[in-house]
Design an enzyme around this catalytic site. Structure first.
Site, PDB file in Angstrom:
ATOM      1  N   ILE A 196      -2.098 -33.107 -14.554  1.00  0.00           N
ATOM      2  CA  ILE A 196      -2.544 -31.718 -14.406  1.00  0.00           C
ATOM      3  C   ILE A 196      -3.663 -31.464 -15.415  1.00  0.00           C
ATOM      4  CG2 ILE A 196      -1.852 -29.279 -14.811  1.00  0.00           C
ATOM      5  CD1 ILE A 196      -0.514 -30.342 -12.265  1.00  0.00           C
ATOM      6  N   HIS A 197      -4.815 -31.020 -14.945  1.00  0.00           N
ATOM      7  CA  HIS A 197      -5.877 -30.716 -15.920  1.00  0.00           C
ATOM      8  C   HIS A 197      -6.805 -29.569 -15.518  1.00  0.00           C
ATOM      9  CE1 HIS A 197      -8.288 -33.121 -13.146  1.00  0.00           C
ATOM     10  NE2 HIS A 197      -9.320 -32.460 -13.642  1.00  0.00           N
ATOM     11  N   ARG A 198      -6.653 -29.025 -14.314  1.00  0.00           N
ATOM     12  CA  ARG A 198      -7.583 -27.975 -13.884  1.00  0.00           C
ATOM     13  C   ARG A 198      -7.394 -26.731 -14.738  1.00  0.00           C
ATOM     14  NH1 ARG A 198     -11.350 -30.030 -10.262  1.00  0.00           N
ATOM     15  NH2 ARG A 198     -10.298 -31.810  -9.379  1.00  0.00           N
TER      16      ARG A 198
END
Ligand code: UD1
Length: 346
Positions: A196-198
């Site tokens: 997860i990085h957005r």
């Protein structure tokens, strides 16, 4: 022909690998690494693992807001383009490095080839959507991964010089599979693999907390390869890794280790663009924590399901069994065809 490729973020190093290989003996390829991603495990590891040429120019734009980061790149890239006078440039995907490269070249009247052109999510709140939209409107040669991209480009009045030679990421995947590198050296522990990085999942404390709580309550262990953005936000919001007993946090993985984690998992939970496709190709169920995806083809037959971070929605999505499997984004010799076309046209 002298061509400059501009890379800077993790997925671009991977996409650049087949281009770097196919360029040898055909064009004079010079590479600029903007330094958008700079940690060893976000950058150098990919060059080492895939055996890629080192960039000819290494910038170090590092951290910063979108404006500051893109601005620094723009200034530095412009200087190099003025000195090198290439016949054209190559940019990949949708990052700030893509936009900065395209903008610098366009102002110097240097033609641009965009690899992964025409991809749209139709959500302009995403920095990636802004980057790809603007880049495409400066591009001369469009290398599209899907037929949908051609339709989406035509809606914006772009109908010329569009080439569908396949998905460059599929070429990389096929290459490492052929070399026997995707072989599940990770035992199947019955886990979900997560990345997860957005910003919209990470840059608000309550949103990130809710997602982590949901992951922590799922019926299977989570292996979470944590991106520096997410790690930074967790620290900033005081969210301690040790409070999430069901989640095992691991550092960002190399390309091959990442594929092996996907391959060994019971399914993938991600907000990455590339991992949605890699999960699909490796025939793994994917849950995408987003409200829309550019890769709509993967949604067919529930191989990929869009979900919120809400626990009940997420766990229900994980229960859905995918239907028939159809080959997607599958055309061979993508990079060779791209290089040939660039050599002919620029
Ligand atoms: C970028 C791309 C995104 C792509 C992703 C892949 C943009 C707008 N987004 O997002 O399209 O899917 O890369 O990973 O270009 N950081 C480190 N070490 C690093 C790299 C980054 O600490 O090696 C930190 C940065 O300083 C920053 C944060 O992580 O604080 C986010 O990095 P950023 O460059 O903004 O983009 P990504 O979120 O990685």
């Amino acid at each position: 022909k002298k061509i400059i490729a501009i890379i800077g973020a993790r997925p671009q190093f991977i996409k650049h690998y087949p281009i770097d290989k196919s360029a040898k003996g055909t064009i004079d390829l010079i590479t600029i690494h903007t330094g958008q991603h700079y940690d060893q495990e976000m950058s150098q590891i990919f060059f080492d693992e895939l055996g890629m040429s080192h960039p000819n120019y290494q910038l170090s734009v590092g951290k910063g807001g979108h404006g500051a980061q893109t601005g620094k790149m723009l200034e530095n890239i412009e200087e190099i383009l003025i000195n090198e006078k290439p016949h054209g440039i190559i940019v990949y995907g949708d990052t700030n490095s893509t936009l900065a490269g395209a903008l610098a070249a366009a102002k110097l009247h240097i033609p641009i080839a965009h690899i992964e052109a025409g991809v749209r999510s139709y959500n302009k709140h995403l920095p990636e959507e802004v980057n790809r939209l603007l880049t495409d409107h400066l591009t001369s040669l469009f290398f599209i991964p899907t037929e949908k991209a051609r339709i989406d480009l035509s809606k914006e009045g772009i109908t010329q010089d569009i080439y569908e030679f396949g998905d460059i990421m599929k070429e990389v995947l096929d290459d490492v599979i052929e070399k026997g590198l995707v072989n599940s050296n990770i035992a199947d522990e019955n886990f979900y693999y997560t990345t997860i990085h957005r910003p919209y999942n990470t840059d608000d404390c309550e949103t990130l907390k809710k997602l982590l709580n949901s992951l922590n309550t799922l019926n299977k262990k989570i292996v979470f390869a944590i991106h520096p953005r997410t790690e930074g936000r967790m620290a900033e919001y005081g969210l301690q890794k040790t409070n999430y007993k069901n989640i095992s946090f691991i550092k960002p993985q190399s390309y091959i280790d990442n594929l092996n984690y996907i391959n060994a998992s019971s399914g993938v939970i991600t907000d990455s663009g590339g991992i949605q496709k890699e999960a699909y190709w490796l025939k793994k169920k994917c849950i995408t924590i987003r409200t829309e995806t550019e890769w709509v083809e993967t949604l067919e037959n529930n191989w990929n399901i869009l979900s919120s971070s809400d626990f009940s929605t997420l766990s229900k999505a994980l229960e859905v069994q995918p239907g028939n499997y159809k080959e997607l984004y599958n055309i061979s010799e993508t990079s060779k065809n791209i290089i040939k076309k660039i050599n002919d046209k620029f």
